[in-house]
Scaffold this active site. Structure first.
Site, PDB file in Angstrom:
ATOM      1  CE1 TYR A 153      -3.457  -2.678   0.437  1.00  0.00           C
ATOM      2  CE2 TYR A 153      -2.651  -3.027   2.676  1.00  0.00           C
ATOM      3  CZ  TYR A 153      -3.460  -3.406   1.619  1.00  0.00           C
ATOM      4  OH  TYR A 153      -4.267  -4.499   1.749  1.00  0.00           O
ATOM      5  CG  HIS A 165      -4.993   0.694   2.631  1.00  0.00           C
ATOM      6  ND1 HIS A 165      -5.050   0.883   3.987  1.00  0.00           N
ATOM      7  CD2 HIS A 165      -5.312  -0.610   2.428  1.00  0.00           C
ATOM      8  CE1 HIS A 165      -5.362  -0.241   4.588  1.00  0.00           C
ATOM      9  NE2 HIS A 165      -5.536  -1.171   3.657  1.00  0.00           N
TER      10      HIS A 165
END
Length: 449
Positions: free
Chosen positions: A203, A258
């Site tokens: 992420y 995210h």
């Protein structure tokens, strides 16, 4: 034509009168006569079964903390399991289950799922907290598991039966370079996956961040992660371009931001991604920035998946009605279990919003099975996140769904179909690690994941 007495009699006998007149003329129907002599079908309700005990089982056979609720009943041998995993606060969930749930549940009828859900949800007065929601989710799933076992049916049958033969899944392809990611996507395609999520170094591509000035200044902890938003924003379109070039247009590509990018930067990045036709971009904004969705939707045609951090089923209503996002990115043990997830899914059908339940490694096989049963039943299914179940995990959780050629299959056993070996589970105790979600900008400002 006159209405003679004979004509009126014939019409009456043929059904305009009593059924007995018709049967009297033709001597009755043998099958109906036989049915009258058979023992009538039992339309009475199942005998009442009470909850005898409730407890939490914590285990970590694959590394992540997993928490399962076990509900035992007054019927010998009949129990249910539900996933209550909140891996970053596992011990708090265990305490909530063991210290509060027994007094609330013991003696209640196992069949009254909705009543128990509603009453437990408000029993603490303050609600929507992730700890209590996870505890409640475990209870809810366990009660559905019991109901399926009592009915001698898989849970998906109780939800309406199958809408598809199995659950289509996406895999996870990562890598440090676009070329490495493309190779990994191709490997999954060769295994039968038609959906692959692509990430470059996890992420936010944290490895691209080169100069964390906050560390030199002694700010924060040395273990805090550092993200360079600009480097990430430049890397993602290049990644999509390379994967499309090498893997073609047949595979559906997903990506998870995210919630780590500023909304205006997300809009600009998504405009660049449109030509690569992503299946979805996940969690484009934080829950605090949901008002940006109107501008996001108006600015780009990229599909969005949202809701992983939502605590309450009501949070979905307005955004679905406004067509803000396209996929329900919902964590079953965060939202409260099967009961509220089904309500959210049914609501999504009215607004053409499909499912995309959150299914990472910190969801137990019981939770994965619960998601699969919903996936099989609902019409507006999108795709399901999948993981590779390790041999240890399967040993602890017999009946774990099987992943084959990109599809998850439940085992068709009554209930959710997954059991737990408590002796094996005890060999892999949970820990009190809080999770590594402290991410900072160059100057040390916290980035909200």
């Amino acid at each position: 034509m006159s209405d003679s007495p004979d004509r009126r009699f014939v019409l009456k006998a043929l059904g305009l009168g009593t059924a007995s007149g018709f049967l009297g003329i033709f001597g009755g129907i043998p099958s109906l006569k036989a049915a009258q002599n058979e023992k009538p079908f039992n339309t009475g309700s199942l005998p009442a079964i009470k909850i005898r005990s409730v407890k939490a089982i914590g285990t970590a056979p694959q590394g992540a903390n997993l928490v399962v609720v076990k509900v035992e009943t007054s019927e010998p041998g009949l129990y249910g399991l539900g996933c209550a995993t909140f891996t970053q606060r596992a011990e708090a969930v265990v305490a909530a289950i063991n210290n509060y749930m027994p007094d609330f549940c013991i003696g209640k009828n196992v069949d009254d799922i909705e009543d128990m859900w509603q009453s437990f949800f408000v029993s603490s007065y303050w609600r929507n907290g992730p700890v209590l929601n996870n505890a409640l989710s475990g209870l809810d799933q366990a009660l559905w598991d019991i109901k399926g076992k009592r009915a001698n049916m898989p849970v998906y049958q109780l939800l309406g039966g199958k809408s598809r033969f199995a659950v289509d899944c996406y895999a996870h392809a990562d890598g440090k370079t676009p070329e490495e990611i493309s190779d990994n996507v191709q490997k999954y395609m060769d295994q039968g996956f038609q959906y692959v999520r692509i990430q470059q170094g996890g992420y936010g591509s944290l490895y691209l961040a080169q100069k964390p000035d906050f560390r030199d200044a002694g700010f924060g902890r040395s273990t805090d992660d550092f993200m360079d938003e600009n480097a990430y924003l430049q890397a993602v379109p290049k990644m999509f371009r390379e994967v499309r070039k090498k893997c073609g247009e047949e595979v559906e590509l997903l990506h998870d931001t995210h919630e780590r990018v500023q909304p205006i930067n997300m809009i600009n990045m998504c405009k660049k991604l449109e030509e690569f036709n992503p299946y979805w971009i996940e969690d484009p904004v934080t829950p605090e920035n949901m008002d940006w969705f109107r501008q996001l939707r108006a600015s780009t045609t990229v599909p969005f998946a949202m809701g992983e951090l939502f605590n309450n089923q009501n949070e979905f209503v307005g955004y679905m009605a406004d067509h803000s996002f396209d996929y329900i990115r919902c964590h079953l043990s965060q939202i409260g279990g099967i009961s509220p997830a089904m309500k959210v899914a049914r609501l999504g059908e009215f607004f053409n919003v499909k499912s995309g339940w959150h299914g990472p490694g910190d969801v137990s096989p019981v939770g994965h099975a619960a998601q699969c049963h919903i996936d099989l039943a609902i019409w507006n299914f999108g795709v399901q996140e999948s993981i590779q179940f390790s041999d240890k995990l399967i040993e602890v959780f017999p009946g774990t769904p099987v992943l084959k050629k990109g599809y998850l299959y439940v085992n068709e056993a009554p209930g959710l179909g997954v059991d737990i070996d408590e002796k094996m589970a005890a060999k892999y105790p949970i820990n009190n690690q809080a999770g590594h979600w402290t991410i900072r900008k160059r100057d040390g400002t916290i980035i909200r994941p």
